[in-house]
Structure formats: C-alpha cells, structure tokens
Design a protein around this motif. Sequence first.
Motif, PDB file in Angstrom:
ATOM      1  N   ASN A  85       0.862  -1.188   0.000  1.00 29.23           N
ATOM      2  CA  ASN A  85       0.000   0.000   0.000  1.00 29.23           C
ATOM      3  C   ASN A  85       0.896   1.234   0.000  1.00 29.23           C
ATOM      4  OD1 ASN A  85      -1.850   2.014   0.499  1.00 29.23           O
ATOM      5  ND2 ASN A  85      -2.361   1.339   2.574  1.00 29.23           N
ATOM      6  N   GLU A  98      -6.999   4.374   8.012  1.00 27.16           N
ATOM      7  CA  GLU A  98      -6.803   5.809   7.751  1.00 27.16           C
ATOM      8  C   GLU A  98      -8.042   6.419   7.104  1.00 27.16           C
ATOM      9  OE1 GLU A  98      -3.048   5.413   5.731  1.00 27.16           O
ATOM     10  OE2 GLU A  98      -2.145   4.759   7.618  1.00 27.16           O
ATOM     11  N   GLU A 131      -5.263  -5.242  10.835  1.00 20.50           N
ATOM     12  CA  GLU A 131      -4.271  -4.184  11.000  1.00 20.50           C
ATOM     13  C   GLU A 131      -4.550  -3.404  12.284  1.00 20.50           C
ATOM     14  OE1 GLU A 131      -2.315  -2.861   7.144  1.00 20.50           O
ATOM     15  OE2 GLU A 131      -4.196  -1.793   7.243  1.00 20.50           O
ATOM     16  N   GLY A 155       2.455   2.064  10.897  1.00 24.22           N
ATOM     17  CA  GLY A 155       3.374   3.187  10.713  1.00 24.22           C
ATOM     18  C   GLY A 155       4.107   3.605  11.975  1.00 24.22           C
ATOM     19  N   GLY A 201       0.857  -3.776   9.683  1.00 22.14           N
ATOM     20  CA  GLY A 201       1.250  -2.921  10.808  1.00 22.14           C
ATOM     21  C   GLY A 201       2.735  -3.065  11.058  1.00 22.14           C
ATOM     22  N   SER A 202       3.520  -2.176  10.406  1.00 18.23           N
ATOM     23  CA  SER A 202       4.977  -2.147  10.576  1.00 18.23           C
ATOM     24  C   SER A 202       5.652  -3.471  10.195  1.00 18.23           C
ATOM     25  CB  SER A 202       5.345  -1.751  12.008  1.00 18.23           C
ATOM     26  OG  SER A 202       4.875  -0.443  12.296  1.00 18.23           O
ATOM     27  N   VAL A 203       5.119  -4.114   9.159  1.00 19.22           N
ATOM     28  CA  VAL A 203       5.793  -5.308   8.619  1.00 19.22           C
ATOM     29  C   VAL A 203       7.005  -4.841   7.830  1.00 19.22           C
ATOM     30  CG1 VAL A 203       5.580  -7.239   6.997  1.00 19.22           C
ATOM     31  CG2 VAL A 203       3.657  -6.625   8.478  1.00 19.22           C
ATOM     32  N   LEU A 210      -0.241  -6.980   4.477  1.00 14.45           N
ATOM     33  CA  LEU A 210      -0.526  -5.680   3.868  1.00 14.45           C
ATOM     34  C   LEU A 210       0.570  -4.750   4.382  1.00 14.45           C
ATOM     35  CD1 LEU A 210      -2.211  -3.652   2.309  1.00 14.45           C
ATOM     36  CD2 LEU A 210      -3.865  -3.623   4.160  1.00 14.45           C
ATOM     37  N   VAL A 211       1.428  -4.306   3.466  1.00 10.10           N
ATOM     38  CA  VAL A 211       2.648  -3.599   3.845  1.00 10.10           C
ATOM     39  C   VAL A 211       2.545  -2.135   3.442  1.00 10.10           C
ATOM     40  CG1 VAL A 211       5.171  -3.671   3.668  1.00 10.10           C
ATOM     41  CG2 VAL A 211       3.845  -5.743   3.210  1.00 10.10           C
ATOM     42  N   GLY A 212       2.840  -1.229   4.359  1.00  4.48           N
ATOM     43  CA  GLY A 212       2.834   0.189   4.034  1.00  4.48           C
ATOM     44  C   GLY A 212       4.254   0.674   3.771  1.00  4.48           C
ATOM     45  N   GLY A 213       4.880   1.252   4.796  1.00  2.33           N
ATOM     46  CA  GLY A 213       6.201   1.876   4.646  1.00  2.33           C
ATOM     47  C   GLY A 213       7.225   1.014   3.918  1.00  2.33           C
TER      48      GLY A 213
HETATM   49  P1  PGA Z   1       2.795   0.208   7.700  1.00  5.75           P
HETATM   50  O1  PGA Z   1       1.347   0.416   7.077  1.00  5.75           O
HETATM   51  O2  PGA Z   1       3.367  -1.058   7.125  1.00  5.75           O
HETATM   52  O3  PGA Z   1       3.565   1.429   7.289  1.00  5.75           O
HETATM   53  O4  PGA Z   1       2.635   0.110   9.174  1.00  5.75           O
HETATM   54  C1  PGA Z   1       0.464  -0.668   6.919  1.00  5.75           C
HETATM   55  C2  PGA Z   1      -0.859  -0.208   6.364  1.00  5.75           C
HETATM   56  O5  PGA Z   1      -1.338   0.864   6.741  1.00  5.75           O
HETATM   57  O6  PGA Z   1      -1.473  -0.891   5.528  1.00  5.75           O
END
Ligand code: PGA
Length: 261
Positions: A12, A104, A174, A180, A215-217, A235-238
């Motif tokens: 993401n 979010e 999540e 994040g 969540g912070s993966v 589900l990966v963000g950063g």
């Molecule tokens: P994160 O975000 O990996 O930066 O914690 C995950 C997400 O919001 O899907």
Amino acid sequence: MSTTTRPLVIGNWKMNLDFVESVHLGQQIGVLLKNKPAEHTDVVVVPPFVDIRSVSSIVTSERIPVAVGAQHVNPNENGAHTGEISTSMLKRLNVSWVLVGHSERRSMYAMDDAVVASTLRATVRSGLQGVLCVGENSAVRDADGQGAFVQGQLESALEGLDEKFREQVTVAYEPIWAIGTGATASSEQISAMTTFIRQALRRLEMTDTRVLYGGSVNADNASSIISEGGVDGFLVGGASLKAESFCAVIQACNDCYAGKR
Ligand code: PGA
C-alpha cells in the motif's frame, strides 16, 4: 500460515510517489522478482489513483508478475460525487483489487461501518477483489476489547454480503497502534487475532478466506510473523516503498510456503 493457501503480499503506497516515482518502483520490483521469482506468492501493488494508469501500463508491457490495486473506491456507479472514483473506472485501468475500510480512511475520512459495507459490496459485485481492513486502536487493546471490536467490524461488512461474492474477499487485520509506528504486534498477538478472525469467518462459511496482517511489517520481521502468526500474507505500508524491503517480505512468504508444502 496454512500449508495449502497461497500467500498474498500487498504493498500500500498510500499518498506517496508521483507517477514517475511509481513507475520506477514498479520496474525495480519487476527486476527483483525476475532475478528471484516468488512463484508461490501473489503480489499486489496499490499506488495512488493518479499513478494507477502508468503502473498498470508497465506491469502489462514488462510482464511484471504483480496485480494492481486501488486504495479506495466510491460505492456509487457514477454521478455527482466530486473527487471520487468508481469501480468501472478502476477496471478500465486493469485494477483487480481494492482496499476497503483502511483505518486511515475510517478515522480521517469518516468511513463508518455502513460505508465500509456498501463499498465492499460495490467492489465485489463489480468483479474486483476486496481487501477488508479491520483492527482496533490502542484504547480498545488496552481494555482487551479487540476481539469484540474486530468481530463487529467483520459482521457489519460481511453479513449482508451475498454468498456468491464472499470468495472475492480477503481480510487484513491491522491493529491501528501498529500501523506506521514500528510497534509491530507480536506473533502471539497476531496469532490469537488470526485464530479469532478465522472462527468468525467460519461462522459466515468463509473458510477459504485469506487473512493478512498489516502494521509495521518489514524485511526483518516478516519471516517470523509468517511462520508463527498464522497469517496468509501481509498488507505492507512503509516497507513497500522500497523494492528491496518489499521483495524481502515477498520472499519470506514464498520461502515459508515452499518449505511447508
Ligand atoms: P505500515 O502500514 O506497514 O507502514 O505500518 C500498513 C498499512 O497501513 O497498511
């Protein structure tokens, strides 16, 4: 992770990267996946709306083995919804996945459970895959209310969904306090919630639904979470904003699946 379910890793990109940067990242992911294929793992990248067309084009023309998703969609088919995007617009751009009810959007853009449910319905009815995002905030977790909270989110989104569309749903757990923040949930916490979510899904006859964690993966914690957390992917963000770290997460899932088969 179960031995029979193909893992799924979704990146993401949130509100990061313009279309030039998005294309560059997509191409870098393509190079890494060509050098080290992740043949057992499904991969999805989820750019900002304005980047989707460019990313879809290079994914197709360069045969990069990833699908393209959207971060949100409006549940209406068309009409006077300034600033919004419809499922048919996404499908024209070869989008096949949509994140539904990301925390979010729930917290900052007034997406309540009813809107999440109608968005999920519109998503799957149009033929797209929906990733239903659920998870509690730290106050709920501190009060040990995460089970009831997540169950409420699942039921309100899924109970009204026609059975024939349920196989198009993936659930992403999540916890908001882990997104994040660098404060990843422990494998025990993830495993407990995944077991709980699978029980809730079983009651809805959704036994094959993939359950992801987000969540912070990152590249360092993905291997232990995938082998101990009972999830089917991430589900990966950063960490999805850099090809190396995103592909390391993908490889962790791929190796886990290959090793367990
Ligand atoms: P994160 O975000 O990996 O930066 O914690 C995950 C997400 O919001 O899907």
